[in-house]
Write a protein that holds these residues in place. Structure first.
Motif, PDB file in Angstrom:
ATOM      1  N   SER A   7       0.853  -1.197   0.000  1.00 37.15           N
ATOM      2  CA  SER A   7       0.000   0.000   0.000  1.00 37.15           C
ATOM      3  C   SER A   7       0.877   1.230   0.000  1.00 37.15           C
ATOM      4  O   SER A   7       1.824   1.327   0.790  1.00 37.15           O
ATOM      5  CB  SER A   7      -0.914   0.012   1.231  1.00 37.15           C
ATOM      6  OG  SER A   7      -1.648   1.227   1.287  1.00 37.15           O
ATOM      7  N   ASN A   8       0.573   2.159  -0.877  1.00 39.41           N
ATOM      8  CA  ASN A   8       1.403   3.368  -0.998  1.00 39.41           C
ATOM      9  C   ASN A   8       0.802   4.553  -0.258  1.00 39.41           C
ATOM     10  O   ASN A   8       1.166   5.707  -0.524  1.00 39.41           O
ATOM     11  CB  ASN A   8       1.598   3.732  -2.468  1.00 39.41           C
ATOM     12  CG  ASN A   8       0.305   4.179  -3.126  1.00 39.41           C
ATOM     13  OD1 ASN A   8      -0.782   3.773  -2.715  1.00 39.41           O
ATOM     14  ND2 ASN A   8       0.416   5.017  -4.151  1.00 39.41           N
ATOM     15  N   THR A   9      -0.131   4.327   0.666  1.00 43.48           N
ATOM     16  CA  THR A   9      -0.832   5.437   1.311  1.00 43.48           C
ATOM     17  C   THR A   9      -0.382   5.646   2.747  1.00 43.48           C
ATOM     18  O   THR A   9       0.082   4.719   3.422  1.00 43.48           O
ATOM     19  CB  THR A   9      -2.356   5.195   1.306  1.00 43.48           C
ATOM     20  OG1 THR A   9      -2.650   4.062   2.126  1.00 43.48           O
ATOM     21  CG2 THR A   9      -2.867   4.975  -0.101  1.00 43.48           C
ATOM     22  N   PHE A  10      -0.508   6.876   3.184  1.00 39.96           N
ATOM     23  CA  PHE A  10      -0.387   7.222   4.596  1.00 39.96           C
ATOM     24  C   PHE A  10      -1.351   8.370   4.860  1.00 39.96           C
ATOM     25  O   PHE A  10      -1.868   8.992   3.931  1.00 39.96           O
ATOM     26  CB  PHE A  10       1.058   7.584   4.979  1.00 39.96           C
ATOM     27  CG  PHE A  10       1.639   8.759   4.237  1.00 39.96           C
ATOM     28  CD1 PHE A  10       1.536  10.051   4.736  1.00 39.96           C
ATOM     29  CD2 PHE A  10       2.297   8.579   3.027  1.00 39.96           C
ATOM     30  CE1 PHE A  10       2.082  11.126   4.062  1.00 39.96           C
ATOM     31  CE2 PHE A  10       2.844   9.651   2.341  1.00 39.96           C
ATOM     32  CZ  PHE A  10       2.736  10.932   2.861  1.00 39.96           C
ATOM     33  N   ARG A  11      -1.597   8.651   6.135  1.00 34.88           N
ATOM     34  CA  ARG A  11      -2.604   9.653   6.479  1.00 34.88           C
ATOM     35  C   ARG A  11      -1.979  10.801   7.266  1.00 34.88           C
ATOM     36  O   ARG A  11      -1.054  10.602   8.062  1.00 34.88           O
ATOM     37  CB  ARG A  11      -3.749   9.024   7.288  1.00 34.88           C
ATOM     38  CG  ARG A  11      -4.638   8.125   6.440  1.00 34.88           C
ATOM     39  CD  ARG A  11      -5.826   7.592   7.213  1.00 34.88           C
ATOM     40  NE  ARG A  11      -6.729   8.643   7.706  1.00 34.88           N
ATOM     41  CZ  ARG A  11      -7.620   9.269   6.947  1.00 34.88           C
ATOM     42  NH1 ARG A  11      -7.731   8.997   5.653  1.00 34.88           N
ATOM     43  NH2 ARG A  11      -8.415  10.185   7.476  1.00 34.88           N
ATOM     44  N   ILE A  12      -2.486  11.995   6.977  1.00 33.57           N
ATOM     45  CA  ILE A  12      -2.095  13.180   7.739  1.00 33.57           C
ATOM     46  C   ILE A  12      -3.349  13.813   8.337  1.00 33.57           C
ATOM     47  O   ILE A  12      -4.442  13.722   7.764  1.00 33.57           O
ATOM     48  CB  ILE A  12      -1.344  14.210   6.858  1.00 33.57           C
ATOM     49  CG1 ILE A  12      -2.219  14.664   5.682  1.00 33.57           C
ATOM     50  CG2 ILE A  12      -0.026  13.646   6.375  1.00 33.57           C
ATOM     51  CD1 ILE A  12      -1.572  15.749   4.834  1.00 33.57           C
ATOM     52  N   LYS A  13      -3.187  14.417   9.498  1.00 27.74           N
ATOM     53  CA  LYS A  13      -4.316  15.032  10.193  1.00 27.74           C
ATOM     54  C   LYS A  13      -3.904  16.404  10.689  1.00 27.74           C
ATOM     55  O   LYS A  13      -2.841  16.564  11.309  1.00 27.74           O
ATOM     56  CB  LYS A  13      -4.751  14.156  11.367  1.00 27.74           C
ATOM     57  CG  LYS A  13      -5.985  14.658  12.098  1.00 27.74           C
ATOM     58  CD  LYS A  13      -6.390  13.683  13.204  1.00 27.74           C
ATOM     59  CE  LYS A  13      -7.648  14.152  13.934  1.00 27.74           C
ATOM     60  NZ  LYS A  13      -8.042  13.177  15.005  1.00 27.74           N
ATOM     61  N   ALA A  14      -4.725  17.403  10.398  1.00 32.89           N
ATOM     62  CA  ALA A  14      -4.442  18.760  10.870  1.00 32.89           C
ATOM     63  C   ALA A  14      -4.483  18.799  12.389  1.00 32.89           C
ATOM     64  O   ALA A  14      -5.333  18.156  13.024  1.00 32.89           O
ATOM     65  CB  ALA A  14      -5.454  19.741  10.283  1.00 32.89           C
ATOM     66  N   ALA A  15      -3.555  19.539  12.977  1.00 31.76           N
ATOM     67  CA  ALA A  15      -3.501  19.672  14.431  1.00 31.76           C
ATOM     68  C   ALA A  15      -2.935  21.034  14.774  1.00 31.76           C
ATOM     69  O   ALA A  15      -1.979  21.495  14.139  1.00 31.76           O
ATOM     70  CB  ALA A  15      -2.634  18.580  15.040  1.00 31.76           C
TER      71      ALA A  15
END
Length: 369
Positions: free
Chosen positions: A217-225
């Motif tokens: 899987s080539n995905t990762f997640r980012i979340k505003a903080a």
């Protein structure tokens, strides 16, 4: 809360001491002193009378004032001064510190470095500026008015001007051997900083490097903080953070939020790794905009979590994540807030929730085939 910094030659022409100091377009080679003037009228300068050269030799070893004898050394210019320049006015309705930059059009921000810059105090209205010493070519002129007093220092604040900072629309200007004109108006308020964390599938902030295997899987997640809250930046703490997505005629605009992966070296991960030609190793990632597929043209959507797709064929290694917002604000992880760059004694006394926030700013993405 206002501080003016003046650099002036340490050795002044004493032929007419009644003449006031003159503002120079550029510093001249040699030693200069630095003079700090506060709004209250208080003044401090270096070098000053506390330096060892001005003290009784018998007491020099008893007091530690060597720092008060150091001048600011200006070397010879790297090249003959170019006659090309850009000049004009920057206007804004709100007072603040005005910053104007000229970038070569083939090396724009966030990775290009400004070729010339000007900083001016803007009381509200307009102020003149000049960007000197420009070789012939095309330039992108950008400007902002820092209404919060948090843009230029420290460096992690400069990555992303805070919400409310006024931005001017960029202008492309051609420069030859004379002075070109560009008048700018800073009227667009910057949105919240795009400060973010890398998160797991449940949205929990990672405090160790994320691992991405391109074969699975080539995905990762980012979340505003809101990283720079009043616990870290008490003068103008952020209360929120967000990613802004603009919608065009054919759906969400992929250029409204861009993510780059830059291969880094060293434990802090702040130094780009370069290829055989000496260039940084940069990969353009893509943001999954499918949640905004039904947006209406002209609408700006605000979101706090996104999925990012790393491109195939990337070399294995550790990559920093750079996010550039619609307003051209930039935030990156890892950055200067990470624990290893903090004072150990101060970090030991840091509240647990702040420690977790700082730990989230040390992580990178480990790419494997």
């Amino acid at each position: 809360d206002r501080l003016t910094v003046i650099a002036r030659p340490a050795l002044l022409d004493a032929s007419d001491p009644t003449l006031p100091p003159q503002r120079m377009q550029s510093l001249q080679p040699g030693a200069s002193k630095i003079v700090l003037l506060e709004r209250s009228g208080q003044v401090w300068q270096i070098p000053n009378e506390a330096g060892p050269a001005a003290l009784d030799p018998s007491v020099v070893g008893l007091v530690n004032t060597q720092s008060q004898s150091q001048a600011f050394q200006v070397g010879l210019p790297a090249h003959p001064i170019y006659s090309g320049a850009i000049a004009g006015t920057l206007s804004a309705a709100t007072a603040g510190a005005a910053y104007v930059f000229a970038y070569a059009t083939n090396a724009p921000p966030p990775f290009g470095q400004p070729v010339s810059a000007a900083v001016r105090a803007l009381p509200g209205g307009s102020v003149s500026y000049q960007l000197p010493d420009l070789p012939t070519g095309d330039y992108e002129v950008i400007a902002l008015v820092d209404t919060r007093g948090d843009f230029s220092s420290p460096s992690y604040l400069a990555l992303a001007p805070g919400a409310g900072t006024l931005l001017a629309a960029p202008q492309t200007v051609h420069v030859d051997t004379s002075v070109a004109t560009a008048n700018l108006t800073a009227s667009t308020a910057a949105p919240p900083r795009p400060t973010f964390q890398l998160v797991d599938g449940s949205g929990n902030a990672l405090t160790a490097n994320a691992s991405v295997s391109l074969s699975t899987s080539n995905t990762f997640r980012i979340k505003a903080a809101a990283v720079l809250t009043d616990k870290l930046a008490p003068l103008h703490g952020d209360t929120s953070s967000a990613f802004v997505i603009a919608c065009g005629a054919s759906g969400p605009d992929p250029t409204s939020l861009s993510v780059q992966l830059i291969k880094v070296t060293g434990a802090p991960g702040l130094v780009p790794e370069v290829d055989v030609t000496g260039q940084p190793i940069v990969a353009q990632a893509s943001v999954d905009l499918s949640p905004f597929a039904s947006c209406s043209p002209g609408v700006v959507s605000v979101t706090t979590a996104l999925t990012v797709n790393a491109p195939s064929g990337m070399a294995s290694g550790r990559y920093a994540v750079f996010v550039t917002s619609l307003a051209k604000q930039v935030w990156r992880v890892p950055n200067e807030l990470q624990p290893m760059l903090q004072d150990p004694a101060a970090y030991a006394a840091t509240p647990a929730d702040v420690k977790t926030m700082l730990q989230s700013q040390q992580v990178a993405v480990n790419i494997a085939p």
